[in-house]
Design an enzyme around this catalytic site. Structure first.
Site, PDB file in Angstrom:
ATOM      1  N   CYS A  44       7.774 -35.204  27.139  1.00 56.56           N
ATOM      2  CA  CYS A  44       8.919 -35.039  28.019  1.00 56.56           C
ATOM      3  C   CYS A  44       9.274 -33.582  28.272  1.00 56.56           C
ATOM      4  O   CYS A  44       9.013 -32.713  27.456  1.00 56.56           O
ATOM      5  CB  CYS A  44      10.169 -35.687  27.400  1.00 56.56           C
ATOM      6  SG  CYS A  44       9.982 -37.411  27.040  1.00 56.56           S
ATOM      7  N   GLY A  86       5.165 -33.984  31.421  1.00 52.33           N
ATOM      8  CA  GLY A  86       5.266 -35.419  31.633  1.00 52.33           C
ATOM      9  C   GLY A  86       5.022 -35.743  33.080  1.00 52.33           C
ATOM     10  O   GLY A  86       5.740 -35.228  33.950  1.00 52.33           O
ATOM     11  N   TYR A 142      -0.653 -25.401  22.676  1.00 52.85           N
ATOM     12  CA  TYR A 142      -1.076 -26.144  23.862  1.00 52.85           C
ATOM     13  C   TYR A 142       0.045 -26.591  24.793  1.00 52.85           C
ATOM     14  O   TYR A 142      -0.076 -26.449  26.012  1.00 52.85           O
ATOM     15  CB  TYR A 142      -1.884 -27.381  23.423  1.00 52.85           C
ATOM     16  CG  TYR A 142      -2.279 -28.294  24.548  1.00 52.85           C
ATOM     17  CD1 TYR A 142      -3.149 -27.864  25.546  1.00 52.85           C
ATOM     18  CD2 TYR A 142      -1.783 -29.591  24.624  1.00 52.85           C
ATOM     19  CE1 TYR A 142      -3.512 -28.701  26.597  1.00 52.85           C
ATOM     20  CE2 TYR A 142      -2.147 -30.433  25.661  1.00 52.85           C
ATOM     21  CZ  TYR A 142      -3.003 -29.988  26.649  1.00 52.85           C
ATOM     22  OH  TYR A 142      -3.356 -30.807  27.681  1.00 52.85           O
ATOM     23  N   ASN A 152      14.194 -35.050  25.040  1.00 54.90           N
ATOM     24  CA  ASN A 152      12.814 -34.697  24.695  1.00 54.90           C
ATOM     25  C   ASN A 152      12.691 -34.816  23.183  1.00 54.90           C
ATOM     26  O   ASN A 152      13.452 -34.178  22.453  1.00 54.90           O
ATOM     27  CB  ASN A 152      12.514 -33.259  25.154  1.00 54.90           C
ATOM     28  CG  ASN A 152      11.126 -32.770  24.755  1.00 54.90           C
ATOM     29  OD1 ASN A 152      10.904 -31.571  24.644  1.00 54.90           O
ATOM     30  ND2 ASN A 152      10.187 -33.675  24.548  1.00 54.90           N
ATOM     31  N   GLY A 153      11.747 -35.614  22.733  1.00 54.51           N
ATOM     32  CA  GLY A 153      11.551 -35.793  21.298  1.00 54.51           C
ATOM     33  C   GLY A 153      11.374 -37.255  20.966  1.00 54.51           C
ATOM     34  O   GLY A 153      11.097 -38.074  21.846  1.00 54.51           O
TER      35      GLY A 153
END
Ligand code: SF4
Length: 497
Positions: free
Chosen positions: A26, A52, A268, A127-128
């Site tokens: 996300c 995402g 990354y 996000n998570g």
């Protein structure tokens, strides 16, 4: 206060050419006190598209009503038209891009999630991953809660809704205290915007400013794209509240913890033009390449990145080793969403459609291939074979992260452990599997040094590095319960009568 919802559904086959990568799930963006908050949010989300690509959503607030628009597909498919933005009026907006794992695909799980609470509208972009969401959900359902989605994020809404504290801020803090795992949240209420990060700061969240507007985003690159200034990161465990008079206040209700931000953001996930944990992602990746060159040197003619994510580390390796850098693999940027990949064989075809050997550079050369990680190993094998087919004399594979041997439970889509090559075998069998002449990974201490830290402090690591070490920084309640259940099924005589 009612939300007017006008979701647009775009259905299409989904093809991910990076199927052999860990995938960030996300990205979030929020703007408050902005003249055109939804337009800024759409632009910011577009800069976060790499985090995402399966769905996108924006919720806005105009001082009286909330407006919701969510859809499957890319940001540009949902929010590039004037008509779409016109449906999202107001000076406050929050948006979300996502892949789906926890909760699965489908429009009902697309964020931001919105609910009408007793205190008014409440929207949340997350996000998570909440690693005790399943347990909390069971308790809430047992108390009569009715869930609209299968997303772990909806647990937060129910906890806020059922908290007995009087103010929305106290209710939110009350809810967050019950969570374990990773969260970077942007919350919208009729009183303003709230941004917060879990006490360990596992997932990133940054704060920016443009004119009178305050912005929040998963990565600083989103501020660059909207022409805003990066102010600072939201600190681990910090809650920042911005009201419509522009007042900004900060709370730290969870005490002091040693932060454990995700080190894979530096390897990354984050874009190289972002700043995270106060560090340039690009410079960190070059430094990882330099560490690799020092730790695992090899005689070779060329350093070649696996594009695009291996490029900065390959530049670092080349500069440190003195071996020339060349583009020996050319990536097609027009491969992507046209093809379905339902099986392993199709995934291999996807790699070939995406990458092509630059034979003029590779033929007859001893090459060092640099990639950011090896997950299943299928892509690495394909690329080594592609280099050999193009006439490479030797192929030495160097990886800008330690072996990925454990799954992530903090909002990153990882294959189950049995599919991770490094969970199944040591480095030499991995080398045989990918058919390289040599294979080496940067050490965990080398990775820490490269991103500007001292070697890893084993008693209290400076980062989350669990996918390399198995040292998870939080309890994993749902996982442990599942393991216990499986064990009880396997050994029923252990059941307590
Ligand atoms: S387990 Fe790995 S990918 Fe997940 S948060 Fe930790 S370092 Fe990041």
């Amino acid at each position: 206060m009612k939300a007017r919802t006008d979701p647009m559904t775009i259905t299409h086959p989904f093809y991910d050419a990076d199927g052999d990568k860990l995938r960030e799930e996300c990205g979030v963006f929020g703007a408050v006190n902005a003249t055109d908050a939804a337009a800024a949010t759409a632009l910011g989300l577009h800069a976060l598209q790499h985090r995402g690509q399966e769905a996108a959503g924006i919720v806005s607030f105009d001082g009286a009503d909330f407006f919701v628009r969510r859809g499957l597909g890319h940001v540009v498919e949902n929010f590039s038209s004037q008509e779409a933005i016109a449906e999202l009026p107001g000076m406050m907006a929050a948006g979300h891009v996502r892949y789906s794992t926890t909760g699965g695909a489908g429009l009902r799980n697309v964020q931001p999630l919105y609910a009408d609470l007793a205190s008014g509208g409440f929207a949340v972009a997350h996000n998570g991953n909440i690693s005790n969401a399943g347990t909390l959900r069971e308790e809430l359902v047992g108390r009569g809660a009715i869930f609209q989605s299968t997303s772990d994020t909806e647990v937060i809404i129910h906890l806020v809704a059922t908290s007995r504290y009087p103010t929305i801020m106290d209710r939110l803090i009350d809810a967050l205290r019950l969570l374990e795992g990773a969260y970077a949240l942007i919350v919208m209420t009729p009183e303003g915007m709230i941004a917060c990060r879990d006490p360990l700061g596992i997932r990133p969240l940054q704060m920016g400013k443009i004119g009178d507007a305050t912005l929040f985003a998963s990565e600083t690159v989103a501020f660059d794209v909207v022409g805003a200034d990066f102010v600072r990161q939201v600190e681990p465990g910090e809650i920042i509240r911005v009201d419509f008079d522009g007042n900004v206040d900060s709370l730290h209700p969870f005490g002091t913890h040693r932060p454990r931000p995700c080190i894979f953001e530096h390897v990354y996930f984050s874009r190289p033009d972002s700043i995270s944990d106060g560090r340039s992602i690009y410079e960190g990746r070059k430094a990882i390449g330099a560490e690799l060159a020092r730790e695992t040197p090899v005689e070779a003619d060329l350093v070649i990145p696996v594009p695009d994510s291996g490029v900065p580390a390959a530049i670092g390796y080349a500069q440190e080793s003195g071996i020339p850098f060349e583009l020996g693999i050319i990536r097609s940027h027009y491969v992507g969403r046209t093809f379905i990949q339902p099986s392993d064989s199709d995934r291999h075809a996807g790699v070939k459609r995406k990458h092509n050997a630059n034979r003029a550079m590779v033929e007859g050369k001893r090459i060092v291939l640099i990639d950011d990680s090896i997950v299943r190993g299928t892509t690495s094998l394909q690329i080594v074979e592609m280099m050999r087919d193009a006439g490479a004399a030797e192929v030495h594979f160097r990886v800008a992260s330690p072996p990925t041997a454990h799954s992530c439970f903090y909002g990153v889509d990882t294959p189950e452990r049995s599919k991770l090559l490094a969970a199944q075998m040591d480095v030499e069998p991995m080398r045989e599997f990918i058919k390289a002449d040599s294979l080496a990974f940067v050490s965990i201490d080398g990775l820490y040094r490269a991103v500007g830290e001292k070697p890893r402090d084993a008693s209290c690591p400076q980062f989350c590095d669990a996918c390399f070490t198995g040292d998870y920084p939080t309890a994993l309640t749902d996982i442990r319960r599942r393991e216990d259940k499986q064990q009880q099924l396997a050994f029923p005589s252990n059941k307590v009568a």
